[in-house]
Enzyme design. Structure first.
Site, PDB file in Angstrom:
ATOM      1  N   VAL A  16       3.190 -25.361  18.207  1.00 40.70           N
ATOM      2  CA  VAL A  16       2.839 -24.867  19.541  1.00 40.70           C
ATOM      3  C   VAL A  16       1.511 -25.458  20.021  1.00 40.70           C
ATOM      4  CG1 VAL A  16       4.116 -22.709  19.358  1.00 40.70           C
ATOM      5  CG2 VAL A  16       1.726 -22.782  18.625  1.00 40.70           C
ATOM      6  N   GLY A  17       0.835 -26.206  19.139  1.00 44.77           N
ATOM      7  CA  GLY A  17      -0.398 -26.865  19.545  1.00 44.77           C
ATOM      8  C   GLY A  17      -1.672 -26.204  19.036  1.00 44.77           C
ATOM      9  N   THR A  19      -3.510 -27.058  16.536  1.00 40.47           N
ATOM     10  CA  THR A  19      -4.523 -28.063  16.188  1.00 40.47           C
ATOM     11  C   THR A  19      -5.187 -28.617  17.443  1.00 40.47           C
ATOM     12  OG1 THR A  19      -3.190 -28.642  14.264  1.00 40.47           O
ATOM     13  CG2 THR A  19      -4.970 -30.145  14.849  1.00 40.47           C
ATOM     14  N   ILE A  20      -4.406 -28.826  18.480  1.00 42.13           N
ATOM     15  CA  ILE A  20      -4.969 -29.270  19.766  1.00 42.13           C
ATOM     16  C   ILE A  20      -5.958 -28.232  20.283  1.00 42.13           C
ATOM     17  CG2 ILE A  20      -4.439 -29.722  22.198  1.00 42.13           C
ATOM     18  CD1 ILE A  20      -3.666 -32.021  20.386  1.00 42.13           C
ATOM     19  N   LYS A  40      -9.424 -25.824   8.377  1.00 40.69           N
ATOM     20  CA  LYS A  40      -7.989 -25.644   8.126  1.00 40.69           C
ATOM     21  C   LYS A  40      -7.817 -25.258   6.656  1.00 40.69           C
ATOM     22  CE  LYS A  40      -3.479 -26.361   9.116  1.00 40.69           C
ATOM     23  NZ  LYS A  40      -2.724 -25.908  10.288  1.00 40.69           N
ATOM     24  N   GLU A 117      -8.070 -22.519  11.589  1.00 42.66           N
ATOM     25  CA  GLU A 117      -6.693 -22.736  12.063  1.00 42.66           C
ATOM     26  C   GLU A 117      -5.693 -22.340  10.989  1.00 42.66           C
ATOM     27  OE1 GLU A 117      -3.495 -26.158  13.403  1.00 42.66           O
ATOM     28  OE2 GLU A 117      -5.599 -26.736  13.158  1.00 42.66           O
ATOM     29  N   GLY A 118      -4.747 -21.500  11.366  1.00 35.66           N
ATOM     30  CA  GLY A 118      -3.710 -21.080  10.436  1.00 35.66           C
ATOM     31  C   GLY A 118      -2.637 -22.131  10.237  1.00 35.66           C
ATOM     32  N   GLY A 120       1.315 -22.702  10.516  1.00 38.21           N
ATOM     33  CA  GLY A 120       2.520 -22.122  11.100  1.00 38.21           C
ATOM     34  C   GLY A 120       2.224 -20.905  11.941  1.00 38.21           C
ATOM     35  N   PRO A 208      -3.385 -27.609  30.080  1.00 41.00           N
ATOM     36  CA  PRO A 208      -2.348 -28.441  30.706  1.00 41.00           C
ATOM     37  C   PRO A 208      -1.594 -29.326  29.726  1.00 41.00           C
ATOM     38  CG  PRO A 208      -4.514 -29.382  31.113  1.00 41.00           C
ATOM     39  CD  PRO A 208      -4.739 -28.047  30.464  1.00 41.00           C
TER      40      PRO A 208
END
EC number: 6.3.3.3
Length: 237
Positions: A16-17, A19-20, A40, A117-118, A120, A208
């Site tokens: 779903v993003g 990492t972004i 991470k 960041e998790g 999954g 976006p």
């Protein structure tokens, strides 16, 4: 003054993003003179480069953050892109929450804010059915941000994730909608308001959709566009 030690970035599912968004938040906070560091704890789906195993998410963070030589931005790295509990079993290297907590504390000693960041979605098991991502979040004692996508099905996935988090007594700071199109349909336009009504959680960011975003995220123009719709104040409240 930053009163949070960290924020946990989770998602409604894989891809779903997260990492972004973690990279964007790192950039946005640092631009605002908040010393944020991305972390991470568990990465499944290692890549090889020059004969070395690398965590791809950490490599993306490097677009906006240059880690010191001794900084541990990833604690457990596994080759297969499986659920962490299975990847760890196959590698015979179990995930140790104490190691993650120690690495987290070490990062926080030298940085104001750790963005964790998790792996999954939120319900992913890390060790077994008894110890999963919510258990780790509670051990770290930090609030969460839920990342979802501006696609069909997001209402269901986001509501389920938010209600699951609430059932685990997690503190949800807000929801970030990733990949919002330039020309959204009426259904997509309605999603932010309906997500808030269904979950009782504020939508604090609409990010976006940008073509080839992972390869372009190091470009300042792209980063500025990505972070424009994120309300950092809501995260720090």
């Amino acid at each position: 003054m930053i009163y949070l030690s960290g924020i946990f970035i989770t998602g409604t599912s894989s891809n779903v993003g997260k990492t972004i968004i973690t990279t964007c938040l790192t950039y946005a906070f640092r631009k605002r003179k908040v010393d944020a560091v991305p972390y991470k704890p568990v990465q499944c789906g290692a890549i090889t480069e020059g004969g070395k195993w690398l965590a791809p998410d950490v490599e993306l963070y490097r677009k906006v953050y240059n880690p010191k030589d001794d900084e541990q931005l990833n604690s457990f790295l596994y080759e297969p892109r499986f659920s962490p509990h299975i990847a760890a079993q196959l590698a015979n290297r179990p995930i140790d929450p104490q190691v993650i907590k120690r690495n987290y504390d070490e990062l926080h000693k030298v940085h104001e804010l750790v963005l964790v960041e998790g792996a999954g979605g939120l319900a992913v098991p890390l060790i077994d059915e008894h110890y999963g991502t919510p258990s780790l979040i509670k051990d770290l004692n930090i609030p969460i941000v839920i990342v979802t996508q501006a696609t069909v099905g997001t209402l269901n996935a986001t509501a389920l994730t938010a209600h699951y988090a609430q059932s685990k007594d997690l503190d949800i700071k807000g929801i970030i909608i990733n990949g919002y199109p330039d020309n959204p349909t009426e259904g997509v336009k309605n999603n932010p308001r309906m997500i808030e009504k269904m979950t009782g959680v504020p939508v604090i960011g609409i990010v976006p959709q940008i073509k080839n975003v992972e390869t372009r995220i190091g470009e300042k123009e792209v980063l500025e566009k990505l972070i424009e719709g994120i309300d950092l104040d809501k995260l720090l409240e």
